[in-house]
Design a protein around this motif. Structure first.
Motif, PDB file in Angstrom:
ATOM      1  N   THR A  94      24.463 133.225  48.076  1.00 60.27           N
ATOM      2  CA  THR A  94      23.295 132.463  48.505  1.00 60.27           C
ATOM      3  C   THR A  94      22.153 133.446  48.750  1.00 60.27           C
ATOM      4  O   THR A  94      22.167 134.561  48.242  1.00 60.27           O
ATOM      5  N   TYR A 323      30.353 127.669  45.028  1.00 60.91           N
ATOM      6  CA  TYR A 323      28.886 127.635  45.029  1.00 60.91           C
ATOM      7  C   TYR A 323      28.352 127.511  43.597  1.00 60.91           C
ATOM      8  O   TYR A 323      27.484 126.680  43.307  1.00 60.91           O
ATOM      9  N   HIS A 324      28.879 128.338  42.696  1.00 55.43           N
ATOM     10  CA  HIS A 324      28.423 128.300  41.309  1.00 55.43           C
ATOM     11  C   HIS A 324      28.798 126.980  40.650  1.00 55.43           C
ATOM     12  O   HIS A 324      28.033 126.437  39.841  1.00 55.43           O
ATOM     13  N   SER A 325      29.984 126.463  41.004  1.00 53.94           N
ATOM     14  CA  SER A 325      30.411 125.190  40.437  1.00 53.94           C
ATOM     15  C   SER A 325      29.510 124.058  40.909  1.00 53.94           C
ATOM     16  O   SER A 325      29.137 123.172  40.123  1.00 53.94           O
ATOM     17  N   ALA A 326      29.144 124.105  42.194  1.00 49.45           N
ATOM     18  CA  ALA A 326      28.295 123.056  42.756  1.00 49.45           C
ATOM     19  C   ALA A 326      26.885 123.090  42.175  1.00 49.45           C
ATOM     20  O   ALA A 326      26.209 122.061  42.121  1.00 49.45           O
ATOM     21  N   HIS A 327      26.432 124.276  41.753  1.00 49.98           N
ATOM     22  CA  HIS A 327      25.079 124.412  41.227  1.00 49.98           C
ATOM     23  C   HIS A 327      25.041 124.471  39.708  1.00 49.98           C
ATOM     24  O   HIS A 327      23.982 124.706  39.122  1.00 49.98           O
ATOM     25  N   SER A 332      29.549 117.189  38.627  1.00 59.55           N
ATOM     26  CA  SER A 332      29.862 118.003  39.789  1.00 59.55           C
ATOM     27  C   SER A 332      31.332 118.333  39.831  1.00 59.55           C
ATOM     28  O   SER A 332      32.160 117.661  39.221  1.00 59.55           O
TER      29      SER A 332
END
Length: 345
Positions: A94, A323-327, A332
Motif C-alpha cells: 500500500t 491486495y493485488h488480487s483485490a485491485h 473480484s
C-alpha cells in the motif's frame, strides 16, 4: 458494525435523536467535552513518554546512546535488525509510511523499552522473594517460567504500546499491513536501546571506563556487539507479528480485543521460546559440529529466526497477494472464490 440502540434501530432516519440515542458535537458544552477529552488523551501520552524518558535517563540509557564509542558499537549491533525492518517496510504494497512516523515509532520503541526493564527487574525480584519464602530453587525451570510469563508478554506489550501511542491513530496507518511496518520499527527501537545497555554493562563489568574513549573500547566491545547483532532481528520479527495483528484489529473493531491478544500471544510465545532454547540449542550445535560458541550461537539464531521470519514473510506475502488480487481488473477475488465453492464437496 457499531451496535445501535433500539430507538435508533426503529427510526427511519427522519427523527432527531441527538442526546436520546445518538450523539454528535453541537453545543458549546459538547465542544468543551470534546476538547477536554483530546487534552486528556494527549496528556496521558505525554505523561507516558515523559515517564519513559526519565526511566531511560535513570538506568543510564541516554548516556549509553550519546557516548561515541558505545554509540558506534550500538549502531553496528543494530544493522541486521535495521535491514530486517527495512524489508518489512518495503513489503508494504500500500502507500509507503512517512519517514517522520517511522522515526517517531522507533524513538517510542526506545523509550517504552524502559518499562520492560523496570517490570522485568521488579517481577524477577518478586519471584526470587517468593521462591526464598517457600525455600524453592528457581533453577532452569524457573527461568523458563519467567520467560513465558514475564519477559515475553511484558516486552511484546511495551513494543506494541510504542505503536499504539502515536502511529495507530495517525491517518498514515490505513492498512492492516501498516501494523507490521510500525511494529518492526518499534522492535528496532527496542533492540537498539537494549543493545546499548548490554554493551555498556559488558564493557563496565570488564573494568573499562566507557567514557574514556579510545580504540580499546571498540576492540573490547566486539564480541558483545556481535552477540547483540544476532539477537536484534528477533525483536523485529516478534513485534512485526504482534503489530500485524494490531493492524488487523484496527479494521475489525468488533473483534479488536481478541485479535490484539492473539498477536501478543504469538509474539510472546516465539520470544519466550527463543530465550528458553537459545543456550541449549547453541550448546547442542557446538557439540555436534565442534564449532566455537559464537559460531554455534550464530547458527542457532539463523535457524530460529529463519523459521519465524518465514512465518512473518508468509503473512506479508498473503496480504500482498490479496491486495493485488483485490485491485486487479476483472472479477473480484471474492466472486471467484464463491464460484469455486460450487464445485467443492
Amino acid at each position: 458494525m457499531d451496535q445501535q440502540d433500539p430507538v435508533e434501530q426503529a427510526s427511519d432516519g427522519s427523527d432527531d435523536l441527538y442526546d436520546i440515542a445518538t450523539w454528535e458535537e453541537r453545543t458549546s458544552v459538547d465542544g468543551l467535552a470534546v476538547a477536554l477529552y483530546r487534552v486528556l488523551v494527549a496528556s496521558t501520552r505525554a505523561v507516558v513518554v515523559l515517564a519513559a524518558l526519565l526511566i531511560l535517563v535513570g538506568i543510564g540509557g541516554l548516556s549509553a546512546l550519546t557516548d561515541p564509542q558505545v554509540g558506534a558499537l550500538t549502531l553496528l549491533s543494530a544493522l541486521p535488525a535495521l535491514a530486517l525492518a527495512g524489508y518489512v517496510y518495503y513489503s508494504d504494497v500500500t502507500q509507503n509510511e512517512p519517514l517522520s512516523m517511522l522515526v517517531v515509532t522507533f524513538l517510542l520503541g526506545v523509550l517504552t523499552a524502559t518499562f520492560a526493564a523496570i517490570l522485568n527487574s521488579l517481577l524477577s525480584n518478586v519471584g526470587q522473594t517468593i521462591a526464598a519464602e517457600f525455600q524453592l530453587s528457581i533453577g532452569f525451570l524457573g527461568s523458563i517460567v519467567f520467560y513465558f510469563l514475564v519477559v515475553g508478554p511484558v516486552e511484546e506489550t511495551v513494543k506494541l504500546l510504542a505503536v499504539r501511542l502515536y502511529a495507530y491513530s495517525h491517518d498514515s496507518f490505513n492498512a492492516v499491513i501498516d501494523g507490521a511496518v510500525y511494529g518492526a520499527m518499534a522492535g528496532l527501537g527496542f533492540a537498539t536501546i537494549e543493545n546499548a545497555l548490554y554493551i555498556t554493562r559488558n564493557l563496565t563489568s570488564s573494568g573499562l571506563d566507557v567514557g574514556s574513549g579510545g580504540v580499546g573500547i571498540i576492540a573490547a566491545g566486539g564480541t558483545i556487539t556481535a552477540v547483540r547483532a544476532l539477537a536484534g532481528p528477533g525483536h523485529v520479527i516478534y513485534s512485526a507479528i504482534a503489530g500485524y495483528y494490531l493492524g488487523l484489529a484496527k479494521f475489525n473493531k468488533e473483534h479488536a480485543g481478541p485479535i490484539v491478544i492473539k498477536g501478543l500471544i504469538l509474539a510472546a510465545l516465539v520470544h519466550a521460546t527463543y530465550n528458553s532454547t537459545v543456550g541449549l540449542g547453541s550448546s547442542v550445535i557446538a557439540g555436534i559440529t565442534g564449532i566455537g560458541g559464537l559460531a554455534a550461537f550464530l547458527v542457532y539464531v539463523i535457524i530460529y529466526d529463519g523459521i519465524f521470519g518465514l512465518y512473518l514473510i508468509g503473512k506479508l506475502r498473503s496480504y500482498s497477494q490479496a491486495y493485488h488480487s483485490a485491485h486487479a481488473p476483472g472479477p473480484s477475488a471474492a466472486s471467484f472464490a464463491s464460484e469455486q465453492t460450487e464445485f467443492e464437496d
